[in-house]
Write an enzyme that holds these catalytic residues in place. Sequence first.
Site, PDB file in Angstrom:
ATOM      1  N   ALA A  15       0.549  -0.699   0.122  1.00 13.49           N
ATOM      2  CA  ALA A  15      -0.227  -0.034  -0.495  1.00 13.49           C
ATOM      3  C   ALA A  15       0.695   1.334  -0.131  1.00 13.49           C
ATOM      4  O   ALA A  15       0.415   1.869  -0.466  1.00 13.49           O
ATOM      5  CB  ALA A  15      -1.048   0.277   1.445  1.00 13.49           C
ATOM      6  N   SER A  18       6.312   1.760   3.697  1.00  7.22           N
ATOM      7  CA  SER A  18       7.112   1.892   4.187  1.00  7.22           C
ATOM      8  C   SER A  18       7.760   3.730   2.545  1.00  7.22           C
ATOM      9  O   SER A  18       8.720   4.534   3.751  1.00  7.22           O
ATOM     10  CB  SER A  18       8.587   0.842   2.922  1.00  7.22           C
ATOM     11  OG  SER A  18       7.829  -0.409   3.813  1.00  7.22           O
ATOM     12  N   ARG A  44      15.434  -8.368   2.035  1.00  2.63           N
ATOM     13  CA  ARG A  44      15.719  -8.426   0.342  1.00  2.63           C
ATOM     14  C   ARG A  44      16.851  -6.857  -0.067  1.00  2.63           C
ATOM     15  O   ARG A  44      16.964  -7.267   0.695  1.00  2.63           O
ATOM     16  CB  ARG A  44      14.362  -7.041  -0.238  1.00  2.63           C
ATOM     17  CG  ARG A  44      12.808  -8.045   0.230  1.00  2.63           C
ATOM     18  CD  ARG A  44      11.815  -6.701  -0.077  1.00  2.63           C
ATOM     19  NE  ARG A  44      10.367  -7.663   0.395  1.00  2.63           N
ATOM     20  CZ  ARG A  44       9.774  -6.791   1.051  1.00  2.63           C
ATOM     21  NH1 ARG A  44       9.435  -5.169   1.448  1.00  2.63           N
ATOM     22  NH2 ARG A  44       8.809  -7.544   1.505  1.00  2.63           N
ATOM     23  N   ARG A 137       7.464  -4.070  -7.998  1.00  2.00           N
ATOM     24  CA  ARG A 137       8.660  -3.944  -6.523  1.00  2.00           C
ATOM     25  C   ARG A 137       9.431  -5.327  -6.848  1.00  2.00           C
ATOM     26  O   ARG A 137      10.407  -4.573  -6.273  1.00  2.00           O
ATOM     27  CB  ARG A 137       7.458  -3.577  -5.161  1.00  2.00           C
ATOM     28  CG  ARG A 137       7.985  -3.080  -4.042  1.00  2.00           C
ATOM     29  CD  ARG A 137       8.115  -3.353  -2.984  1.00  2.00           C
ATOM     30  NE  ARG A 137       7.481  -4.680  -2.378  1.00  2.00           N
ATOM     31  CZ  ARG A 137       7.415  -4.501  -0.768  1.00  2.00           C
ATOM     32  NH1 ARG A 137       6.496  -3.746  -0.070  1.00  2.00           N
ATOM     33  NH2 ARG A 137       5.944  -6.193  -0.545  1.00  2.00           N
ATOM     34  N   ARG A 148      -0.436 -12.508  -0.433  1.00  3.80           N
ATOM     35  CA  ARG A 148      -0.633 -11.033   0.568  1.00  3.80           C
ATOM     36  C   ARG A 148      -1.486 -10.248   0.091  1.00  3.80           C
ATOM     37  O   ARG A 148      -1.948  -9.298   0.815  1.00  3.80           O
ATOM     38  CB  ARG A 148       1.175 -10.232  -0.479  1.00  3.80           C
ATOM     39  CG  ARG A 148       2.108 -10.166   0.951  1.00  3.80           C
ATOM     40  CD  ARG A 148       3.644 -10.085   0.158  1.00  3.80           C
ATOM     41  NE  ARG A 148       4.780 -10.309   1.215  1.00  3.80           N
ATOM     42  CZ  ARG A 148       5.275  -9.927   1.928  1.00  3.80           C
ATOM     43  NH1 ARG A 148       5.044  -8.421   1.976  1.00  3.80           N
ATOM     44  NH2 ARG A 148       6.298  -9.985   2.633  1.00  3.80           N
ATOM     45  N   ASP A 172      -3.475   7.443  -3.310  1.00  7.40           N
ATOM     46  CA  ASP A 172      -3.464   7.085  -5.062  1.00  7.40           C
ATOM     47  C   ASP A 172      -2.160   7.783  -5.470  1.00  7.40           C
ATOM     48  O   ASP A 172      -1.341   7.346  -5.943  1.00  7.40           O
ATOM     49  CB  ASP A 172      -4.195   7.716  -5.464  1.00  7.40           C
ATOM     50  CG  ASP A 172      -5.231   7.052  -6.911  1.00  7.40           C
ATOM     51  OD1 ASP A 172      -4.420   6.909  -7.098  1.00  7.40           O
ATOM     52  OD2 ASP A 172      -6.527   7.628  -7.469  1.00  7.40           O
TER      53      ASP A 172
HETATM   54  N1  LIG Z   1       1.671   6.554  -4.462  1.00  3.45           N
HETATM   55  C1  LIG Z   1       1.869   5.585  -4.976  1.00  3.45           C
HETATM   56  N2  LIG Z   1       1.713   4.899  -6.985  1.00  3.45           N
HETATM   57  C2  LIG Z   1       1.827   4.859  -6.894  1.00  3.45           C
HETATM   58  N3  LIG Z   1       3.519   3.587  -6.691  1.00  3.45           N
HETATM   59  C3  LIG Z   1       3.450   3.329  -4.960  1.00  3.45           C
HETATM   60  C4  LIG Z   1       2.563   4.272  -4.550  1.00  3.45           C
HETATM   61  N4  LIG Z   1       3.434   4.340  -3.257  1.00  3.45           N
HETATM   62  C5  LIG Z   1       3.819   3.458  -3.233  1.00  3.45           C
HETATM   63  N5  LIG Z   1       4.591   2.931  -4.340  1.00  3.45           N
HETATM   64  C6  LIG Z   1       5.495   1.803  -4.829  1.00  3.45           C
HETATM   65  O1  LIG Z   1       4.539   0.793  -4.048  1.00  3.45           O
HETATM   66  C7  LIG Z   1       5.800  -0.205  -4.070  1.00  3.45           C
HETATM   67  C8  LIG Z   1       4.500  -0.480  -2.311  1.00  3.45           C
HETATM   68  O2  LIG Z   1       5.215   0.594  -1.540  1.00  3.45           O
HETATM   69  P1  LIG Z   1       5.807   0.150   0.049  1.00  3.45           P
HETATM   70  O3  LIG Z   1       6.931  -0.944  -0.369  1.00  3.45           O
HETATM   71  O4  LIG Z   1       5.763   1.016   0.555  1.00  3.45           O
HETATM   72  O5  LIG Z   1       4.265  -1.171   0.506  1.00  3.45           O
HETATM   73  P2  LIG Z   1       4.357  -1.206   2.554  1.00  3.45           P
HETATM   74  O6  LIG Z   1       3.086  -1.345   2.447  1.00  3.45           O
HETATM   75  O7  LIG Z   1       5.557  -0.883   2.972  1.00  3.45           O
HETATM   76  O8  LIG Z   1       4.653  -2.848   1.791  1.00  3.45           O
HETATM   77  P3  LIG Z   1       5.113  -4.064   2.203  1.00  3.45           P
HETATM   78  O9  LIG Z   1       4.589  -3.962   3.465  1.00  3.45           O
HETATM   79  O10 LIG Z   1       4.681  -5.297   1.763  1.00  3.45           O
HETATM   80  O11 LIG Z   1       6.204  -3.568   3.389  1.00  3.45           O
HETATM   81  C9  LIG Z   1       6.718   0.390  -3.956  1.00  3.45           C
HETATM   82  O12 LIG Z   1       7.521   0.088  -5.129  1.00  3.45           O
HETATM   83  C10 LIG Z   1       6.546   1.648  -3.960  1.00  3.45           C
HETATM   84  O13 LIG Z   1       7.468   2.338  -4.533  1.00  3.45           O
HETATM   85  N1  LIG Z   2       2.252  -7.723  13.095  1.00  2.00           N
HETATM   86  C1  LIG Z   2       3.738  -7.362  12.866  1.00  2.00           C
HETATM   87  N2  LIG Z   2       3.454  -7.168  11.890  1.00  2.00           N
HETATM   88  C2  LIG Z   2       4.401  -6.714  11.369  1.00  2.00           C
HETATM   89  C3  LIG Z   2       5.498  -6.365  11.744  1.00  2.00           C
HETATM   90  N3  LIG Z   2       6.598  -5.675  11.246  1.00  2.00           N
HETATM   91  C4  LIG Z   2       6.175  -5.655   9.846  1.00  2.00           C
HETATM   92  N4  LIG Z   2       4.931  -6.563   9.845  1.00  2.00           N
HETATM   93  C5  LIG Z   2       4.193  -6.655   8.473  1.00  2.00           C
HETATM   94  O1  LIG Z   2       3.955  -7.306   7.444  1.00  2.00           O
HETATM   95  C6  LIG Z   2       4.397  -6.984   5.659  1.00  2.00           C
HETATM   96  C7  LIG Z   2       4.753  -7.687   5.514  1.00  2.00           C
HETATM   97  O2  LIG Z   2       6.069  -6.862   5.490  1.00  2.00           O
HETATM   98  P1  LIG Z   2       6.836  -7.040   4.611  1.00  2.00           P
HETATM   99  O3  LIG Z   2       7.990  -6.492   5.252  1.00  2.00           O
HETATM  100  O4  LIG Z   2       7.110  -8.550   4.956  1.00  2.00           O
HETATM  101  O5  LIG Z   2       6.437  -6.577   3.362  1.00  2.00           O
HETATM  102  C8  LIG Z   2       3.454  -6.293   6.615  1.00  2.00           C
HETATM  103  O6  LIG Z   2       2.112  -5.785   6.498  1.00  2.00           O
HETATM  104  C9  LIG Z   2       4.103  -5.097   7.870  1.00  2.00           C
HETATM  105  O7  LIG Z   2       2.944  -4.160   7.979  1.00  2.00           O
HETATM  106  C10 LIG Z   2       5.274  -6.176  13.203  1.00  2.00           C
HETATM  107  O8  LIG Z   2       6.524  -6.277  13.872  1.00  2.00           O
HETATM  108  N5  LIG Z   2       4.084  -7.153  14.179  1.00  2.00           N
END
Ligand SMILES: Nc1ncnc2c1ncn2[C@@H]1O[C@H](COP(=O)(O)OP(=O)(O)OP(=O)(O)O)[C@@H](O)[C@H]1O
Ligand SMILES: Nc1nc2c(ncn2[C@@H]2O[C@H](COP(=O)(O)O)[C@@H](O)[C@H]2O)c(=O)[nH]1
Length: 209
Positions: A15, A18, A44, A137, A148, A172
């Site tokens: 979403a 990060s 990663r 990604r 996921r 968005d």
């Molecule tokens: N508003 C946006 N428009 C287009 N692409 C986006 C937007 N926000 C994030 N992204 C892209 O979408 C991908 C997923 O974003 P991100 O890794 O921040 O998600 P996340 O919620 O942290 O996922 P996870 O929980 O798996 O760590 C990344 O490649 C990021 O560059």
């Molecule tokens: N309950 C918890 N969820 C966590 C923690 N750290 C990350 N997360 C969530 O895991 C998924 C996948 O993360 P990814 O880095 O493998 O893409 C994502 O929804 C994170 O929010 C935690 O400490 N506790």
Amino acid sequence: MSGPRPVVLSGPSGAGKSTLMKRLMRDHEGIFGFSVSHTTRNPRPGEEDGKDYHFTTREVMQEGIDNGDFIENAEFSGNLYGTSKAAIEDVLAMNKICILDVDIQGVKRIKETDLNPIYISIQPPSMEILETRLRDRQTETEESLQKRLEAARIDMELSNEPGVFDVVIVNDDLEKAYEELKDILKDVSKTLNDTFSYLFNKYFAAIAA
Ligand SMILES: Nc1ncnc2c1ncn2[C@@H]1O[C@H](COP(=O)(O)OP(=O)(O)OP(=O)(O)O)[C@@H](O)[C@H]1O
Ligand SMILES: Nc1nc2c(ncn2[C@@H]2O[C@H](COP(=O)(O)O)[C@@H](O)[C@H]2O)c(=O)[nH]1
């Protein structure tokens, strides 16, 4: 736990949590600190142990959980994730606003603790866009991607239930979502304790300068 009120960022994988959080921390250095979770998934490319996650084994992590070292833990997409008490205490000890990135199970478990954070859900505009972002990604196998997406469907439903989150941001347009996130943290600061208000005053004085 004492110190400024923490912020929980949750929402489906992909979403944009990060992306938004890293930008917030980069733009406002010294204000926010990331609670470094433990996970049993593989790093990663580019991820650093101790910075992005504490990468560990299931055996070691389970031992920590059994010892009571974690405030919450969850199984997600075939791996164990969890927030250690030390991860949060490390950030609070620096008098920074602690940001936690956890899934919806983590949100539920944190609600059973006395952490009392602000709960923010970051949501994608649609499942289709989420899938595209996750595929682009290039971090997932087809199997973990499907897991996921399944978790995302549940997350998207639960995030709309009243009372689960203080705020839901639809990511968005990244710029708009980022501005919204900053606004929320600014608004919420008005109702927070002295330390938090102090930090926000410092923060807004810094960006106004
Ligand atoms: N508003 C946006 N428009 C287009 N692409 C986006 C937007 N926000 C994030 N992204 C892209 O979408 C991908 C997923 O974003 P991100 O890794 O921040 O998600 P996340 O919620 O942290 O996922 P996870 O929980 O798996 O760590 C990344 O490649 C990021 O560059
Ligand atoms: N309950 C918890 N969820 C966590 C923690 N750290 C990350 N997360 C969530 O895991 C998924 C996948 O993360 P990814 O880095 O493998 O893409 C994502 O929804 C994170 O929010 C935690 O400490 N506790």
